[in-house]
Design a protein around this motif. Structure first.
Motif, PDB file in Angstrom:
ATOM      1  N   ASP A  84      70.997  79.669   9.659  1.00 54.50           N
ATOM      2  CA  ASP A  84      70.616  78.554   8.912  1.00 54.50           C
ATOM      3  C   ASP A  84      71.503  78.298   7.666  1.00 54.50           C
ATOM      4  O   ASP A  84      71.789  79.178   6.743  1.00 54.50           O
ATOM      5  CB  ASP A  84      69.304  78.967   8.131  1.00 54.50           C
ATOM      6  CG  ASP A  84      68.559  77.839   7.444  1.00 54.50           C
ATOM      7  OD1 ASP A  84      69.223  76.800   6.964  1.00 54.50           O
ATOM      8  OD2 ASP A  84      67.371  77.794   7.139  1.00 54.50           O
ATOM      9  N   PRO A  85      72.534  77.536   8.062  1.00 53.39           N
ATOM     10  CA  PRO A  85      73.789  77.057   6.960  1.00 53.39           C
ATOM     11  C   PRO A  85      73.547  76.526   5.887  1.00 53.39           C
ATOM     12  O   PRO A  85      72.386  75.707   5.881  1.00 53.39           O
ATOM     13  CB  PRO A  85      74.831  76.692   7.778  1.00 53.39           C
ATOM     14  CG  PRO A  85      73.743  75.605   8.696  1.00 53.39           C
ATOM     15  CD  PRO A  85      72.552  76.387   9.072  1.00 53.39           C
ATOM     16  N   ASP A 101      71.651  71.761   2.101  1.00 57.86           N
ATOM     17  CA  ASP A 101      71.073  72.766   3.111  1.00 57.86           C
ATOM     18  C   ASP A 101      70.679  72.228   4.359  1.00 57.86           C
ATOM     19  O   ASP A 101      71.274  72.890   5.246  1.00 57.86           O
ATOM     20  CB  ASP A 101      69.992  73.531   2.070  1.00 57.86           C
ATOM     21  CG  ASP A 101      69.529  74.812   2.533  1.00 57.86           C
ATOM     22  OD1 ASP A 101      69.866  74.957   3.890  1.00 57.86           O
ATOM     23  OD2 ASP A 101      69.068  75.672   1.779  1.00 57.86           O
ATOM     24  N   ASN A 102      69.629  71.379   4.369  1.00 59.47           N
ATOM     25  CA  ASN A 102      69.040  70.703   5.699  1.00 59.47           C
ATOM     26  C   ASN A 102      69.370  69.206   5.631  1.00 59.47           C
ATOM     27  O   ASN A 102      68.957  68.731   5.040  1.00 59.47           O
ATOM     28  CB  ASN A 102      67.608  71.127   5.715  1.00 59.47           C
ATOM     29  CG  ASN A 102      67.369  72.881   5.623  1.00 59.47           C
ATOM     30  OD1 ASN A 102      68.370  73.431   5.845  1.00 59.47           O
ATOM     31  ND2 ASN A 102      66.189  73.103   4.845  1.00 59.47           N
ATOM     32  N   VAL A 108      67.539  72.365  10.239  1.00 62.19           N
ATOM     33  CA  VAL A 108      68.163  73.353   8.884  1.00 62.19           C
ATOM     34  C   VAL A 108      69.695  73.378   9.030  1.00 62.19           C
ATOM     35  O   VAL A 108      70.307  73.832   8.089  1.00 62.19           O
ATOM     36  CB  VAL A 108      67.536  74.850   9.112  1.00 62.19           C
ATOM     37  CG1 VAL A 108      66.125  74.887   9.434  1.00 62.19           C
ATOM     38  CG2 VAL A 108      68.096  75.387  10.563  1.00 62.19           C
ATOM     39  N   SER A 110      73.508  71.726   8.227  1.00 59.15           N
ATOM     40  CA  SER A 110      73.848  70.959   7.132  1.00 59.15           C
ATOM     41  C   SER A 110      74.859  69.758   7.376  1.00 59.15           C
ATOM     42  O   SER A 110      75.506  69.849   8.248  1.00 59.15           O
ATOM     43  CB  SER A 110      74.457  72.023   6.098  1.00 59.15           C
ATOM     44  OG  SER A 110      73.999  73.050   6.045  1.00 59.15           O
ATOM     45  N   LEU A 129      71.432  79.606   3.932  1.00 60.93           N
ATOM     46  CA  LEU A 129      70.463  78.903   3.434  1.00 60.93           C
ATOM     47  C   LEU A 129      70.018  79.206   1.719  1.00 60.93           C
ATOM     48  O   LEU A 129      70.157  80.523   1.378  1.00 60.93           O
ATOM     49  CB  LEU A 129      69.069  78.939   3.987  1.00 60.93           C
ATOM     50  CG  LEU A 129      68.212  80.193   4.045  1.00 60.93           C
ATOM     51  CD1 LEU A 129      67.044  79.824   4.336  1.00 60.93           C
ATOM     52  CD2 LEU A 129      68.718  81.305   4.522  1.00 60.93           C
TER      53      LEU A 129
HETATM   54 CA   LIG Z   1      70.140  74.999   6.138  1.00 61.45          CA
END
Ligand SMILES: [Ca+2]
Ligand SMILES: [Ca+2]
Ligand SMILES: [Ca+2]
Ligand SMILES: [Ca+2]
Length: 387
Positions: A84-85, A101-102, A108, A110, A129
């Motif tokens: 989740d980057p 973030d999302n 999720v 980026s 995240l």
């Molecule tokens: Ca994210």
């Protein structure tokens, strides 16, 4: 240890080779540690568009892209099946310019967008995240791909009249688009008002700053901020229209013709006054179609929680000439929760010459009624503000 790292290198290399052979022959690069700070960022060869990287818990990967065309637009996004980057954009001194973030309410992953600065360089940081300070404060571990796409601001040519106004080609031919724009069918959860296809614009995913949307549509700088402030019961000083998407068509209009289109404003925003995302139209002047606080917002069967349902916008061409029709949707104050706009059945209704005088009279009366109505609505609005 040595054998292990050699193996790791060889595996990575073979992955990279197969990637190079099958997808992007020249422009893919492999991440190179250590790259954990802005000062030790990995400078990528010119023309690199893709970086294949690996993030570990506590790790941040900084990259520098250079020799990009100043003033061109860019999108940078991270794809990953395992992490989740979070993606950061930094200026050439290492100051954080933007964090994502999302990219949407449904992802999720980026994505950041913008304009390439005078230096022709863009610096990105890939982290996990919620690590908004880019210090490695996360537990994500896995592989990712960072992709950079640059392109010129889209420019519309002039059509003899409105073309593909119902999107029945199944694409945006004859339109110019910027941002997150897709073609949808009834499976989206709201039926097209004409034929099988309709356009969807969103404030999630691949969106652009309002200043870029304004430039795209030929609007005065700050006009989306001003429109948003007029809709916000508690406006703050400064710019607040954040990011959105828009489509445009330039066409020749004949005096007396009526341009109409159907629109349905969608939103996931709560009816919370300060996050009043809105949809807008520009033709000769800029006006709003609907916003989160619109009294007609009801629950939706689409991907969005709420919608206005379809309404029809109408504009009478005052004099024969070239017109720019712009339709868009924007986030207000933050970019955290998405809104959208469905559009269909954009058309020109020609008024026969013999009826023209009569219709002018009719529209004069209609205009008067609408003005009176809008005055009344404004009154109601100002009452509700002070309640
Ligand atoms: Ca994210
Ligand atoms: Ca790193
Ligand atoms: Ca259609
Ligand atoms: Ca929003």
């Amino acid at each position: 240890m040595k054998a292990l790292s050699a193996l790791a290198f060889s595996t990575a290399w073979s992955i990279s080779l197969s990637y190079i052979a099958t997808i992007q022959p020249v422009f893919a690069a492999l991440e190179n540690e250590p790259n954990n700070s802005f000062n030790t960022r990995q400078f990528l060869p010119s023309s690199t568009t893709t970086v294949n990287g690996q993030l570990e818990s506590g790790d941040v990967d900084f990259f520098g892209f250079s020799n990009l065309d100043t003033g061109s637009l860019f999108t940078a996004d991270i794809n990953s099946k395992t992490i989740d980057p979070l993606l950061g954009l930094l200026d050439d001194s290492g100051n954080i310019q933007a964090i994502n973030d999302n990219k949407s309410d449904n992802s999720v992953l980026s994505l950041l967008s913008g304009k390439v600065p005078a230096s022709g360089s863009l610096n990105f940081a890939v982290s996990g995240l919620r690590d908004i300070n880019l210090i490695g404060d996360h537990l994500e571990s896995g592989s990712y791909t960072l992709s950079l796409n640059t392109f010129n601001l889209p420019k519309a040519s002039t059509n003899p009249t409105i073309l593909n106004g119902g999107f029945e080609t199944g694409n945006f031919s004859d339109w110019t688009t910027l941002g997150e724009t897709t073609i949808e069918t009834k499976t989206f959860g709201s039926n097209p008002t004409e034929g099988n296809y309709q356009a969807l614009l969103s404030t999630g995913n691949k969106t652009f700053y309002s200043s870029i949307i304004e430039e795209f549509l030929g609007l005065e700088a700050g006009s989306l901020d001003n429109l948003g402030k007029s809709l916000d019961p508690f406006p703050f000083p400064g710019g607040q229209a954040t990011q959105g998407s828009a489509i445009q068509q330039i066409f020749t209009g004949k005096a007396g013709d009526i341009l109409t289109f159907d629109w349905n404003f969608l939103s996931n925003e709560e009816q919370f006054p300060s996050l009043n995302d809105f949809a807008f139209v520009s033709i000769s002047s800029l006006s709003d179609l609907a916003d989160v606080l619109s009294p007609t917002v009801i629950s939706s069967t689409t991907d969005f929680f709420k919608e206005t349902g379809f309404n029809t916008f109408s504009f009478k061409i005052p004099t024969t000439g070239i017109y720019s029709l712009g339709i868009g949707v924007t986030d207000w104050r933050d970019s955290g929760t998405d809104s959208g706009l469905l559009i269909d059945n954009v058309k020109i209704v020609s008024v026969p010459e013999s009826n023209y005088g009569l219709s002018l009279l009719g529209f004069g009366v209609l205009g008067l009624i609408l003005r009176l109505k809008s005055k009344q609505q404004n009154k109601v609005k100002s009452i509700s503000v002070h309640r």
